[in-house]
Enzyme design. Structure first.
Site, PDB file in Angstrom:
ATOM      1  N   GLN A  77       0.851  -1.207   0.000  1.00 21.49           N
ATOM      2  CA  GLN A  77       0.000   0.000   0.000  1.00 21.49           C
ATOM      3  C   GLN A  77       0.883   1.253   0.000  1.00 21.49           C
ATOM      4  O   GLN A  77       0.613   2.208   0.721  1.00 21.49           O
ATOM      5  CB  GLN A  77      -0.925  -0.003   1.208  1.00 21.49           C
ATOM      6  CG  GLN A  77      -2.129  -0.922   1.058  1.00 21.49           C
ATOM      7  CD  GLN A  77      -3.081  -0.441  -0.038  1.00 21.49           C
ATOM      8  OE1 GLN A  77      -3.210   0.753  -0.299  1.00 21.49           O
ATOM      9  NE2 GLN A  77      -3.735  -1.380  -0.687  1.00 21.49           N
ATOM     10  N   SER A  78       1.906   1.264  -0.841  1.00 21.77           N
ATOM     11  CA  SER A  78       2.845   2.382  -0.832  1.00 21.77           C
ATOM     12  C   SER A  78       2.211   3.672  -1.354  1.00 21.77           C
ATOM     13  O   SER A  78       1.721   3.723  -2.483  1.00 21.77           O
ATOM     14  CB  SER A  78       4.053   2.025  -1.705  1.00 21.77           C
ATOM     15  OG  SER A  78       4.862   3.169  -1.904  1.00 21.77           O
TER      16      SER A  78
END
Ligand SMILES: *Cc1c(COP(=O)(O)O)cnc(C)c1O
Length: 339
Positions: free
Chosen positions: A78-79
């Site tokens: 989930q960068s």
């Protein structure tokens, strides 16, 4: 366009970001009115906002100055950094390749959904440590070079000295804003609290303030070597900006990691609820929730006094809340979590 510190900069963020009082949360924590405020770098814009926008202003300008044609970076599943780098590449007209830890999900959610919409070349590398992601960024850059492209490799979190320049300038932005808002009575900022992922934001702020004592970083468990990385990066970015190395000792709180990077904790959940319900401010489960939990703990054990002029630096991250696992956590309060 040359920026204020003489480095080329491409404007990508909405600056200055607002500085707002958090008097209701402050009162809940037994703080005097005006003591607690929030720097809204969740409101930088650029495909949802966050701290990477300030770094990318300098990184994209450097990429263009070097004649590069493709941004290459990477991050966790989930960068936020991956999302915002893809958006910046599109905005300035560069190609983009991103490596993401984990397996491609059947149904994209949160940041991954936005990544797919923004359309960079995505390379899923399976479960990967921080260093494995760094190695994959180098590998993809070499692969692109071999095909005749001119890649510009950006480390995880945009955490090199060029990227951190964005936060050297941001420290000055905060001081200017605070002086203007407070007028002559000058309760200067005494402490900034910020999430430490790669540590680049913390390093830039410490260099910009020229003093480690003004910044408390809250380790969110992304990398094990922050205690070495932040001070050395702060010295490096200070030198790049023509400033002296920051005085004092780097302050990093390692008490909010819980079961690890991206694994939410009860304290993080309490922080999310307090910020949302007392101030209408949305924090995220990976970075800013843990950072606020660190601020609350520091207040409760007296490291932050009732009148300590404290700025919580909101670094963004809201899209991760819409990832399925976190949505379940918000609804059920479950912290039974496996990474
Ligand atoms: C990347 C990120 C951070 C951490 O910033 P670093 O400069 O890598 O320490 C904090 N908060 C959010 C929301 C982020 O995306």
């Amino acid at each position: 366009m040359p920026g204020r510190i003489g480095f080329p900069r491409i404007p990508l963020a909405h600056l200055p970001t607002p500085l707002e009082r958090l008097d209701r949360l402050g009162a809940h924590l037994g703080m005097e009115p005006g003591a607690l405020s929030i720097k809204r770098d969740d409101a930088t814009g650029l495909a949802g906002g966050g701290n990477k926008a300030r770094k990318l202003e300098y990184l994209c300008a450097d990429a263009q100055a070097r004649g590069c044609d493709t941004l290459v970076t990477g991050g966790g599943h989930q960068s936020n950094h991956v999302r915002m780098t893809a958006a910046a590449a599109n905005r300035v007209g560069l190609a983009c390749t991103v490596v993401i830890a984990g397996a491609q999900p059947e149904q994209p959610s949160g940041n991954v959904l936005l990544d797919e919409l923004l359309g960079p070349a995505i390379v899923w590398i399976g479960p990967a440590t921080y260093y494995a992601i760094e190695a994959a960024i180098v590998h993809e850059s070499e692969r692109l070079t071999a095909t005749g492209r001119r890649p510009y490799a950006i480390p995880v979190g945009g955490a090199n000295a060029i990227g951190a320049l964005g936060y050297v300038v941001a420290a000055e932005e905060l001081r200017t804003q605070q002086r203007a808002q407070l007028g002559a009575q000058l309760a200067e900022v005494e402490l900034v609290v910020v999430a430490d992922g790669s540590g680049g934001t913390h390093a830039g702020l410490a260099a910009g303030f020229d003093d480690h004592a003004l910044v408390l970083g809250i380790d969110v468990g992304a990398r094990p070597d922050l205690d070495q990385q932040v001070p050395s990066k702060a010295d490096e970015v200070a030198a790049l900006a023509g400033l002296p190395p920051p005085a004092g000792h780097c302050q990093i709180d390692h008490d909010q990691i819980g079961m690890g990077y991206a694994a939410p904790t009860d304290a993080c959940r309490e922080a999310l609820e307090l910020a949302a319900r007392l101030e209408g401010v949305i924090l995220d489960p990976v970075y800013t929730g843990k950072a606020m939990a660190g601020l609350i703990q520091a207040r409760r054990d007296g490291r932050i006094g009732a009148s300590t002029t404290t700025v919580f630096w909101h670094t963004g991250g809201m899209p991760a809340l819409f990832a399925r696992a976190y949505a379940d956590w918000i609804r059920t309060g479950s912290t039974l979590w496996t990474t």
